[in-house]
Design a protein around this motif. Structure first.
Motif, PDB file in Angstrom:
ATOM      1  N   LYS A 106       0.836  -1.200   0.000  1.00  0.00           N
ATOM      2  CA  LYS A 106       0.000   0.000   0.000  1.00  0.00           C
ATOM      3  C   LYS A 106       0.870   1.249   0.000  1.00  0.00           C
ATOM      4  O   LYS A 106       1.847   1.342   0.737  1.00  0.00           O
ATOM      5  CB  LYS A 106      -0.910   0.006   1.224  1.00  0.00           C
ATOM      6  CG  LYS A 106      -1.938   1.138   1.228  1.00  0.00           C
ATOM      7  CD  LYS A 106      -2.881   1.014   2.414  1.00  0.00           C
ATOM      8  CE  LYS A 106      -3.943   2.110   2.397  1.00  0.00           C
ATOM      9  NZ  LYS A 106      -4.887   1.983   3.534  1.00  0.00           N
TER      10      LYS A 106
ATOM     11  N   SER B 161       0.721   5.780  -0.627  1.00  0.00           N
ATOM     12  CA  SER B 161      -0.200   6.909  -0.522  1.00  0.00           C
ATOM     13  C   SER B 161       0.466   8.193  -1.000  1.00  0.00           C
ATOM     14  O   SER B 161       1.679   8.257  -1.193  1.00  0.00           O
ATOM     15  CB  SER B 161      -0.680   7.077   0.921  1.00  0.00           C
ATOM     16  OG  SER B 161       0.412   7.360   1.779  1.00  0.00           O
TER      17      SER B 161
ATOM     18  N   LEU C 166      -6.220   4.797 -10.690  1.00  0.00           N
ATOM     19  CA  LEU C 166      -4.959   4.124 -10.979  1.00  0.00           C
ATOM     20  C   LEU C 166      -5.127   3.318 -12.262  1.00  0.00           C
ATOM     21  O   LEU C 166      -6.012   2.466 -12.359  1.00  0.00           O
ATOM     22  CB  LEU C 166      -4.560   3.198  -9.826  1.00  0.00           C
ATOM     23  CG  LEU C 166      -3.276   2.389 -10.037  1.00  0.00           C
ATOM     24  CD1 LEU C 166      -2.067   3.313 -10.087  1.00  0.00           C
ATOM     25  CD2 LEU C 166      -3.111   1.344  -8.935  1.00  0.00           C
TER      26      LEU C 166
ATOM     27  N   THR D 243      -8.869   1.856 -12.098  1.00  0.00           N
ATOM     28  CA  THR D 243      -9.631   1.548 -10.890  1.00  0.00           C
ATOM     29  C   THR D 243      -9.605   2.759  -9.967  1.00  0.00           C
ATOM     30  O   THR D 243      -8.585   3.461  -9.876  1.00  0.00           O
ATOM     31  CB  THR D 243      -9.042   0.332 -10.150  1.00  0.00           C
ATOM     32  OG1 THR D 243      -7.651   0.581  -9.875  1.00  0.00           O
ATOM     33  CG2 THR D 243      -9.175  -0.921 -10.981  1.00  0.00           C
TER      34      THR D 243
ATOM     35  N   VAL E 254      -9.201   5.096  -6.767  1.00  0.00           N
ATOM     36  CA  VAL E 254      -8.268   5.108  -5.640  1.00  0.00           C
ATOM     37  C   VAL E 254      -8.986   5.675  -4.421  1.00  0.00           C
ATOM     38  O   VAL E 254      -9.793   6.607  -4.533  1.00  0.00           O
ATOM     39  CB  VAL E 254      -7.028   5.963  -5.980  1.00  0.00           C
ATOM     40  CG1 VAL E 254      -6.171   6.207  -4.740  1.00  0.00           C
ATOM     41  CG2 VAL E 254      -6.205   5.280  -7.063  1.00  0.00           C
ATOM     42  N   GLU E 255      -8.709   5.111  -3.268  1.00  0.00           N
ATOM     43  CA  GLU E 255      -9.319   5.590  -2.027  1.00  0.00           C
ATOM     44  C   GLU E 255      -8.875   7.024  -1.740  1.00  0.00           C
ATOM     45  O   GLU E 255      -7.683   7.325  -1.726  1.00  0.00           O
ATOM     46  CB  GLU E 255      -8.910   4.683  -0.864  1.00  0.00           C
ATOM     47  CG  GLU E 255      -9.441   5.140   0.489  1.00  0.00           C
ATOM     48  CD  GLU E 255      -8.871   4.331   1.642  1.00  0.00           C
ATOM     49  OE1 GLU E 255      -9.198   4.647   2.797  1.00  0.00           O
ATOM     50  OE2 GLU E 255      -8.094   3.385   1.388  1.00  0.00           O
TER      51      GLU E 255
ATOM     52  N   CYS F   5      -4.622  10.001  -0.424  1.00  0.00           N
ATOM     53  CA  CYS F   5      -5.038   9.019  -1.432  1.00  0.00           C
ATOM     54  C   CYS F   5      -4.156   7.779  -1.309  1.00  0.00           C
ATOM     55  O   CYS F   5      -2.926   7.893  -1.283  1.00  0.00           O
ATOM     56  CB  CYS F   5      -4.911   9.618  -2.831  1.00  0.00           C
ATOM     57  SG  CYS F   5      -5.750  11.211  -3.015  1.00  0.00           S
TER      58      CYS F   5
ATOM     59  N   TYR G 134      -3.434   3.547  -2.506  1.00  0.00           N
ATOM     60  CA  TYR G 134      -3.726   2.463  -3.442  1.00  0.00           C
ATOM     61  C   TYR G 134      -2.690   1.355  -3.290  1.00  0.00           C
ATOM     62  O   TYR G 134      -1.609   1.559  -2.727  1.00  0.00           O
ATOM     63  CB  TYR G 134      -3.753   2.970  -4.887  1.00  0.00           C
ATOM     64  CG  TYR G 134      -2.427   3.467  -5.424  1.00  0.00           C
ATOM     65  CD1 TYR G 134      -1.522   2.590  -6.033  1.00  0.00           C
ATOM     66  CD2 TYR G 134      -2.076   4.813  -5.341  1.00  0.00           C
ATOM     67  CE1 TYR G 134      -0.311   3.041  -6.541  1.00  0.00           C
ATOM     68  CE2 TYR G 134      -0.872   5.274  -5.845  1.00  0.00           C
ATOM     69  CZ  TYR G 134       0.009   4.380  -6.443  1.00  0.00           C
ATOM     70  OH  TYR G 134       1.208   4.829  -6.942  1.00  0.00           O
TER      71      TYR G 134
END
Length: 364
Positions: A208, A210, A227, A235, A237-238, A251, A253
């Motif tokens: 992970k 960020s 991403l 997809t 990304v948070e 952010c 991913y």
């Protein structure tokens, strides 16, 4: 040396401050009564410096950096705030010539209240007096920023720097009036992205990572991040909004494939500067369980609010990977604790983490 009693606006009390004005070695308070202009101006500037620039914390500032020894001077601090607020579209590196064409003050007014002075981007530098007059009038009318300098002075290459600082020091605390005729707008060009997740190298498959999106000067809008893997598949990304004055987003991913990826960042549906970010994802990350940490910053006791502390991170036995540190405060938030992680110049497997807790109570 003069001792002046001033009112404390927050507590309705008075407090003395000492003012050192070594003008000729023979001055005293009688000179103020006698109306000596040079001395009076010195007293006024010292008060402005003390109360308008040196003391208050401003929106978007990192409080911890001002507690460190050797921090920025009041002049550097004000300039840094203005640069961050106005954004990169107009260069502001001083308190004199960079303001002469009137565009900088227009950019600052619009950054403080997005939509209040949006036309500044189309202003022509040769219309300097017209530009400055319009921006300063708007600031006075709708932000209550008094015209402590005249437009004719601001557009003069020899404008007095201290006068400009005194005038501009009003902006960090300026508040938009209710009846202000703003035109809702946003400026994706003022969004900044930084952090390991948007660096060309250093991201590992399965680990992970960020990065931060800073919208401090961009106005109102939503942040979207995608991403794109080597096959072209995108997809989401948070994206997590941080409860901080800088209006930042974290952010995160996890790349599932090796190879070239793209990180696409949008603000209100428009890509921000440098997006898409090219990121090369390498092989599987190392073993986080083999990372070693030691130092006062991770010990159960001994920490004080506002006092910086550190600890060391050793990744030598863990293999390839990125170092990411978060400190969770008693309220469950990580955004309240500024963190600095520095890699050792001589040994890239070692890092030093520094942070200053802002609240009392248990941290993680």
């Amino acid at each position: 040396m003069f001792s002046i009693i001033t009112e404390n606006a927050k507590s309705d009390t008075t407090e003395p401050i000492s003012i050192d004005l070594p003008i000729d070695g023979q001055t005293d308070s009688i000179d103020i009564v006698d109306g000596k202009v040079k001395l009076i101006c010195g007293v006024m500037w010292t008060l402005v410096l003390h109360y308008s620039i040196s003391m208050p914390m401003w929106e978007g500032e990192d409080e911890s950096m001002y507690k460190e020894k050797g921090g920025p001077t009041p002049k550097q601090r004000l300039l840094k705030w203005i640069q961050n607020k106005a954004g990169p579209d107009v260069p502001i590196n001083n308190f004199s010539t960079d303001w002469n064409d009137g565009r900088a003050i227009g950019a600052l007014v619009d950054a403080c209240a997005p939509g209040l002075c949006p036309d500044w981007e189309r202003w022509k530098p040769e219309d300097r007096l017209k530009n400055a007059t319009e921006a300063m009038k708007i600031a006075e009318q709708f932000l209550s920023v008094a015209q402590l300098v005249a437009p004719e002075e601001m557009t003069n290459p020899k404008v007095d720097e201290l006068s400009m600082m005194t005038y501009l020091a009003q902006f960090p605390k300026a508040k938009l009036k209710d009846n202000a005729p703003t035109r809702p707008r946003h400026n994706p060009k003022r969004v900044r992205c930084y952090g390991p997740g948007v660096q060309p190298t250093g991201v590992n498959m399965g680990a992970k990572t960020s990065f931060t999106v800073d919208t401090f000067s961009a106005g109102q809008g939503d942040v979207q991040v995608f991403l794109q893997d080597p096959s072209g598949k995108q997809t989401p990304v948070e994206v997590k909004a941080n409860d901080d004055p800088g209006k930042t987003y974290t952010c995160s991913y996890t790349a599932k494939l090796e190879g070239p990826h793209k990180v696409i960042v949008k603000f209100s549906g428009v890509e921000v500067p440098k997006s898409p970010f090219d990121v090369e994802v390498k092989g599987v990350a190392g073993d986080a369980s083999k990372v070693k940490c030691d130092g006062p910053g991770i010990r159960p006791t001994g920490l004080k609010v506002g006092t910086p502390t550190t600890f060391d991170i050793d990744t030598k036995e863990a293999g390839v990977g990125q170092v990411d540190v978060q400190v969770i405060d008693p309220k469950g938030k990580s955004s309240s604790v500024p963190i600095r992680v520095r890699q050792n110049d001589e040994d890239p497997t070692k890092f030093k983490c520094e942070y200053a807790p802002q609240l009392e109570g248990p941290h993680k």
